[in-house]
Design a protein around this motif. Sequence first.
Motif, PDB file in Angstrom:
ATOM      1  N   CYS A  64      -2.436   8.011  -8.969  1.00 24.65           N
ATOM      2  CA  CYS A  64      -1.700   7.426  -7.640  1.00 24.65           C
ATOM      3  C   CYS A  64      -2.454   7.866  -6.469  1.00 24.65           C
ATOM      4  O   CYS A  64      -2.483   7.272  -5.502  1.00 24.65           O
ATOM      5  N   LEU A  71       1.264   2.318  -6.891  1.00 23.72           N
ATOM      6  CA  LEU A  71       2.785   2.736  -7.068  1.00 23.72           C
ATOM      7  C   LEU A  71       3.774   1.920  -6.034  1.00 23.72           C
ATOM      8  O   LEU A  71       4.701   1.490  -6.706  1.00 23.72           O
ATOM      9  N   PRO A  72       3.284   1.736  -5.069  1.00 22.84           N
ATOM     10  CA  PRO A  72       4.092   0.707  -4.041  1.00 22.84           C
ATOM     11  C   PRO A  72       4.185  -0.668  -4.847  1.00 22.84           C
ATOM     12  O   PRO A  72       5.220  -1.194  -4.812  1.00 22.84           O
ATOM     13  N   ALA A  75       6.884  -0.283  -7.749  1.00 18.83           N
ATOM     14  CA  ALA A  75       8.170  -0.248  -7.162  1.00 18.83           C
ATOM     15  C   ALA A  75       8.745  -1.547  -6.736  1.00 18.83           C
ATOM     16  O   ALA A  75       9.796  -1.685  -6.766  1.00 18.83           O
ATOM     17  N   ILE A  81      10.464   4.497 -11.341  1.00 19.94           N
ATOM     18  CA  ILE A  81       9.156   5.395 -10.951  1.00 19.94           C
ATOM     19  C   ILE A  81       9.656   6.794 -11.373  1.00 19.94           C
ATOM     20  O   ILE A  81      10.417   7.276 -10.937  1.00 19.94           O
ATOM     21  N   ILE A 110       4.239  11.033  -5.718  1.00 21.65           N
ATOM     22  CA  ILE A 110       4.827  10.057  -5.919  1.00 21.65           C
ATOM     23  C   ILE A 110       6.091   9.636  -4.910  1.00 21.65           C
ATOM     24  O   ILE A 110       6.253   8.729  -4.546  1.00 21.65           O
ATOM     25  N   GLU A 111       6.500  10.738  -4.301  1.00 21.27           N
ATOM     26  CA  GLU A 111       7.567  10.670  -3.299  1.00 21.27           C
ATOM     27  C   GLU A 111       6.879  10.096  -2.323  1.00 21.27           C
ATOM     28  O   GLU A 111       7.499   9.232  -1.419  1.00 21.27           O
ATOM     29  N   GLN A 113       4.574   8.319  -1.829  1.00 21.80           N
ATOM     30  CA  GLN A 113       4.122   6.739  -2.135  1.00 21.80           C
ATOM     31  C   GLN A 113       5.214   5.722  -2.253  1.00 21.80           C
ATOM     32  O   GLN A 113       4.894   4.686  -1.967  1.00 21.80           O
ATOM     33  N   SER A 114       6.343   6.283  -2.810  1.00 21.87           N
ATOM     34  CA  SER A 114       7.334   5.499  -3.339  1.00 21.87           C
ATOM     35  C   SER A 114       8.583   5.661  -2.599  1.00 21.87           C
ATOM     36  O   SER A 114       9.477   4.750  -2.569  1.00 21.87           O
ATOM     37  N   ARG A 116      10.811   7.976  -3.099  1.00 23.18           N
ATOM     38  CA  ARG A 116      11.700   8.572  -3.721  1.00 23.18           C
ATOM     39  C   ARG A 116      11.109   9.641  -4.679  1.00 23.18           C
ATOM     40  O   ARG A 116      10.003   9.427  -5.252  1.00 23.18           O
TER      41      ARG A 116
END
Length: 302
Positions: A64, A71-72, A75, A81, A110-111, A113-114, A116
């Motif tokens: 990522c 990742l976006p 999602a 995710i 991850i957080e 990019q998404s 969450r």
Amino acid sequence: MGFHNRHHPEPINAMTVDLEDWGQAVLDPRLPVTPRVVENVYRLLDFLDAHKVRATFFALGRVCEQYPDLLPAVAAAGHEIGSHGYGHELIYNLTPEQFEADIRQATTVIESQSGRRPIGYRAPAFSITNRSSWAGPILSRNGFCYSSSIFPVRKRRYGIPDAPRFPYRWADCDLWEFPLTTVRLAGWNLPLCGGGYTRLLPAALMAAGIRSLNRQGRPAILYLHPYEMATGEVSWFRQQGYSISSKRYFMQSLWRSRVPARLGRLFAEFRFASVGEVLRLNSIDDPAQTPEDHPELCLLNS
Ligand SMILES: [Zn+2]
């Protein structure tokens, strides 16, 4: 505690994807991430969309980081995710401190990019075994609600053969485990659904296994890698100069072209959803339990 859905004789099964590149996952985790992963993820997103399946993507932090648009896109397509950790090192080769640093690094990526924090985790190559069962409490105190990392089989590199075969709570921490699906045959647990098995097992055998589990009110969990249906994957890596033995080349290339039709057949016959959705529906529908019994599950769809 049982995990038996009494209201739905045909349970919903879980569909999962380990978002990673072939080289790190199969050859060496320290290899560079290649652009193959981008093409493979978009192909898989189109495939899942065509079959109206919403899955859980366990994303590898390193991938990522290198391709921040991936990742976006996952999602935005409506998938859950989760985390596959950062560097794809096998957990039993790490110290507990190294493992905790790995999952925290992945969560940060991850957080950001998404938007969450991931609450589901899958270990690289199912590397939570009896040697690395210290990983559960570490996942729990880092905000994870569930793991899908234990294969109840006896394999050289992974597996806890006597682990429960269906979702259960870890004994020593606040964590669900959704073990990878097996069927019982002659006293053995045999792996049924996912990865290379999707290429190697006949579709009729996989369908019969899932049908039998669902008749018992049990959910199956399927796992897939974005490269599993890319027919030229292994030869591309060889053309780039990676050293791949003939045996590995053969086994890793075998029947990739059959995967879309096999999965399409399973998606047509059975219902699939993300892991979070399956855990939430199954647990809360159990009349012996209420949502208050499982406050962590309220997070799953938030
Ligand atoms: Zn992996």
